[in-house]
Design an enzyme around this catalytic site. Structure first.
Site: not given
Length: 807
Positions: A237, A384, A761
């Site tokens: 990521q 998240r 999120e």
């Protein structure tokens, strides 16, 4: 004479901000043409697999690799002793701790990596793993975080048992203690509780769960011995961060390391950190001189890659008798497993937990968090959510419901009484966070009107009467959550990674002579549709159709340095870099247009995709025409070309918010819960692509549903992982997933170039307490106060039984 396109037609042709443009990524995904790590096949590539510990806590007495090395195809078996000469047996974590790459002298959690077998194919590697003989001396494990700091608790981290602190976060209280973090005014908060008319207290646990992305962690490492260069393809990521960490722990200079993140099958925070598999694949390719691939299986992923949550919070609220909240206190015990390997990008070891005052005007608050080691998998990823925000919001939203129950007030009324009002913005919380913008009461009122809140309460009362009269065995619960999220991890004054690199992000834009463009970013999509939405921002800012803009991410040799995608920071930080880079391009384009049309720059105005001369609108140049001129006819002293780079370090976080309402029906005799409806209103500031926002909200709510209703990574008393497969770990399908009703308000962020706040999120942050509040609300009138997540049917049934409600 050709008819000129209208303003509306020109805007539509750009497909810019506000357009529900179809995702350009989807054709390759839906046709199976994605390029994932496991699709990479290099000449002479070999495969690696781990020998993993069956014990949670044990001393390694001996490792015998002879039988494994005799397996046809097995090329090498590496242990910690092989890594020690190169100082690779430990690696730094993103939280300031160090983590064993391969277990050194003892194992600290079940499934910890003990040895790495390299073979010509995965089957031979698996055979070799089975034949590595490890002699263990089993030790007493520490599984319960509440016993981790007992006087007689076994010392887990012998490598740092005498260390005064871990990660520079202050003194330790015990060899199994990591740090203590405090925020707020303890003295003023204690006084608020002393003077309060009413106070409530509850232990609120947010269970250990796992992001479980579709694609597990994996990589391919290839070392070129001729030029001393290393290339690693992986599920990263934050590719640049991985490159920097690799350079810090290896003798290779950073320019000789190339990290490539191709398509990624989901991340959710699980793929930010560096895992032993990455390090071992790199070590093996350097030793062998041939490419090495490592791919974990699903059980390994659920057992050994970074977990999420595992926060145990004693929440307290103080209030006046008419419901004005005067104080909040919370003591938290954070179970970090065997190593403190969470992604703690903020300067605060407990992340952004101070968002716990949420959408409420609470004048006094104090929180303290103790992090402890246990014999569990390390991690603590922001699944998240941004760095402990979900835990904080879950705690306070449950406590508000508990306070409402104590006061005999409707939980909606209590929330309205304590909400921050629009005239208070920019609002500074008692913890010092400055909320950027919002109209919380308007959003909440819109939500209550949309669901017919008063009518629902009347229906709930009627169902309760029928239950008490024996006419029904079902109870109805109405869950409310209002939340303020804190996202866009970026202000470098309070955020960094590895303690070295500030959390800015970057964009490089280059416009070609024909008017098409390419933009490269330091972020990295794992399904968020960056190729679609970034092009829309650039399209609006530069007047180039989104279809003519190529987006690239994930290659450290071509992308400008950036911090990657996590913490819902792509739009708040990467999107801002994108807009600012585009504005630099447009500013240069205006100079060129003025030169070509022989007017002053001040005489030009921007009109969607064209520079027009004020007072003479027919005298104009489109951006496409300017692009060609940029390579042939520029003012004296101005460089040829049309490109720009932006490194954006935001002045503040962004604060999206929302109001969610869930209605459930519970069968008290089975514990089964039916989700009747779920309404979610989000305010994420400027909406770049409404269709993609809908997809993000649907996905986040589905994850919230999974967490609140079933997900848990549990351990038995000896440290065995329970539920580490999809047979046991709840992943909702279309069958179980509720129908979502979504809505929105728009309050632009004042400090973001396009007013965007981020949304990825928010549905998880707001959704989890909404489901939990609905479950608990169903039992509130019958004596129930709080029951812990996940709200599986057996747990709900047990709660009903404890209250004497089971037939």
């Amino acid at each position: 004479m050709n008819k000129q396109p209208s303003r509306k037609e020109r805007e539509a042709a750009l497909e810019g901000i506000g357009t529900s443009r179809k995702r350009v990524e989807d054709p390759r995904f839906t046709q199976g043409k994605g390029n994932y790590v496991d699709d990479i096949k290099l000449p002479d590539m070999v495969h690696g697999d781990f020998v993993r510990s069956p014990y949670a806590h044990a001393r390694i007495k001996k490792i015998n690799t002879e039988a494994a090395l005799a397996v046809p195809g097995v090329l090498a078996v590496l242990t910690a002793d092989d890594l020690k000469p190169f100082n690779l047996h430990y690696m730094p974590t993103l939280a300031g701790d160090v983590q064993a790459v391969l277990a050194d002298e003892k194992v600290l959690y079940q499934m910890q990596e003990v040895a790495f077998v390299v073979a010509t194919d995965r089957y031979s590697a698996a055979d070799g793993v089975e034949l590595v003989e490890v002699e263990y001396e089993e030790l007493q494990p520490v599984i319960d975080p509440f016993t981790a700091m007992d006087k007689d608790a076994p010392v887990l981290r012998e490598d740092i048992k005498d260390a005064k602190e871990v990660g520079g976060h202050g003194p330790r209280k015990h060899p199994n203690h990591i740090w203590t973090w405090e925020a707020g005014d303890q003295k003023a908060t204690d006084k608020a509780f002393k003077d309060a008319d009413v106070a409530v207290e509850e232990m609120i646990s947010y269970q250990r769960c796992h992001a479980s992305p579709m694609e597990t962690a994996c990589c391919v490492a290839s070392f070129d011995k001729i030029n001393g260069a290393l290339t690693v393809w992986g599920t990263f990521q934050a590719p640049h961060v991985v490159r920097t960490v690799a350079a810090l722990i290896s003798p290779l200079p950073e320019h000789k390391i190339r990290i490539i993140a191709p398509d990624i099958g989901g991340g959710f925070g699980n793929k930010v950190g560096v895992y032993p598999g990455y390090i071992m694949a790199i070590a093996a390719t350097v030793v062998l001189g041939i490419p090495v691939k490592w791919v974990e299986d699903r059980i390994e992923n659920l057992s050994a890659t970074a977990f999420a949550r595992d926060y145990h919070m004693k929440g307290e609220l103080a209030a006046t008798k008419d419901g004005k909240i005067t104080g909040l206190r919370c003591y938290t015990l954070a179970d970090h497993g065997a190593f403190d390997a969470c992604v703690s990008a903020s300067k605060f070891p407990a992340g952004l937990f101070m968002i716990c005052t949420n959408s409420y005007d609470i004048p006094n608050a104090f929180v303290s968090v103790d992090g402890v080691y246990t014999n569990k998998t390390p991690g603590g990823v922001a699944y998240r959510c941004s760095l402990r925000v979900t835990e904080a919001i879950y705690m306070v939203e449950r406590m508000v419901d508990i306070l409402a129950q104590k006061l005999g007030m409707d939980p909606a009324e209590l929330r309205m009484k304590n909400m921050i009002t629009p005239d208070q913005f920019p609002y500074t919380t008692t913890f010092g966070l400055q909320y950027d913008s919002g109209d919380y009461p308007a959003a909440f009122k819109k939500a209550m009107k949309a669901v017919g809140y008063d009518k629902l309460r009347k229906e709930q009362a009627k169902m309760l009467e029928d239950f008490k009269a024996g006419k029904s065995r079902k109870l109805m619960g109405i869950g409310i959550s209002t939340f303020t999220e804190i996202v866009g991890a970026g202000p470098s004054r309070v955020c960094d990674l590895v303690g070295l690199v500030g959390t800015f992000d970057s964009c490089e834009v280059r416009v070609h002579p024909t008017g098409a463009a390419i933009a490269r970013f330091g972020t990295k999509s794992q399904g968020q549709a960056h190729e679609t939405t970034y092009a829309q921002i650039l399209s609006t800012e530069m007047g180039i159709p989104a279809a003519d803009i190529e987006i690239e991410e994930g290659d450290t040799d071509t992308a400008p340095y950036g911090m990657g995608t996590w913490g819902s920071r792509s739009t708040p930080v990467g999107g801002a870099a994108c807009a600012n880079a585009a504005r630099k391009v447009r500013a240069k384009a205006q100079k060129i247009a003025a030169h070509v049309m022989e007017v002053s720059e001040k005489d030009l105005e921007w009109d969607i995709d064209t520079f027009r001369v004020k007072g003479a609108p027919d005298k104009a140049m489109t951006m496409k025409e300017v692009a060609l001129a940029a390579y042939s006819n520029v003012p004296e002293g101005l460089e040829m070309g049309l490109e720009a780079v932006e490194y954006y370090d935001p002045p503040n976080f962004t604060f999206p918010y929302g109001a969610y309402i869930c209605v459930v029906e519970i069968d008290t005799d089975t514990g089964e819960t039916a989700i009747r409806s779920f309404y979610a209103l989000d305010d994420c500031g400027t909406r770049i692509n409404p269709m993609i926002i809908e997809g993000q909200v649907h996905g986040g709510l589905t994850e919230a549903f999974a967490i609140s209703m079933g997900q848990i990574i549990d351990y038995d008393e000896t440290g065995n992982v329970i539920g580490a497969s999809f047979l046991d770990y709840f992943i909702p399908t279309a069958v179980e997933t509720p129908v979502w009703t979504t809505d929105h308000t728009v309050t632009p962020c004042p400090h973001h170039p396009i007013g965007a706040k981020g949304v990825g999120e928010s549905p998880n942050v707001g959704g989890v307490p909404c489901f939990s509040n609905a479950i608990n609300d169903a039992f509130a009138a019958l004596g129930g106060v709080h029951t812990q997540m996940p709200h599986t049917a057996p747990r709900v049934w047990e709660h009903a039984k404890e209250l004497g409600l089971v037939a």
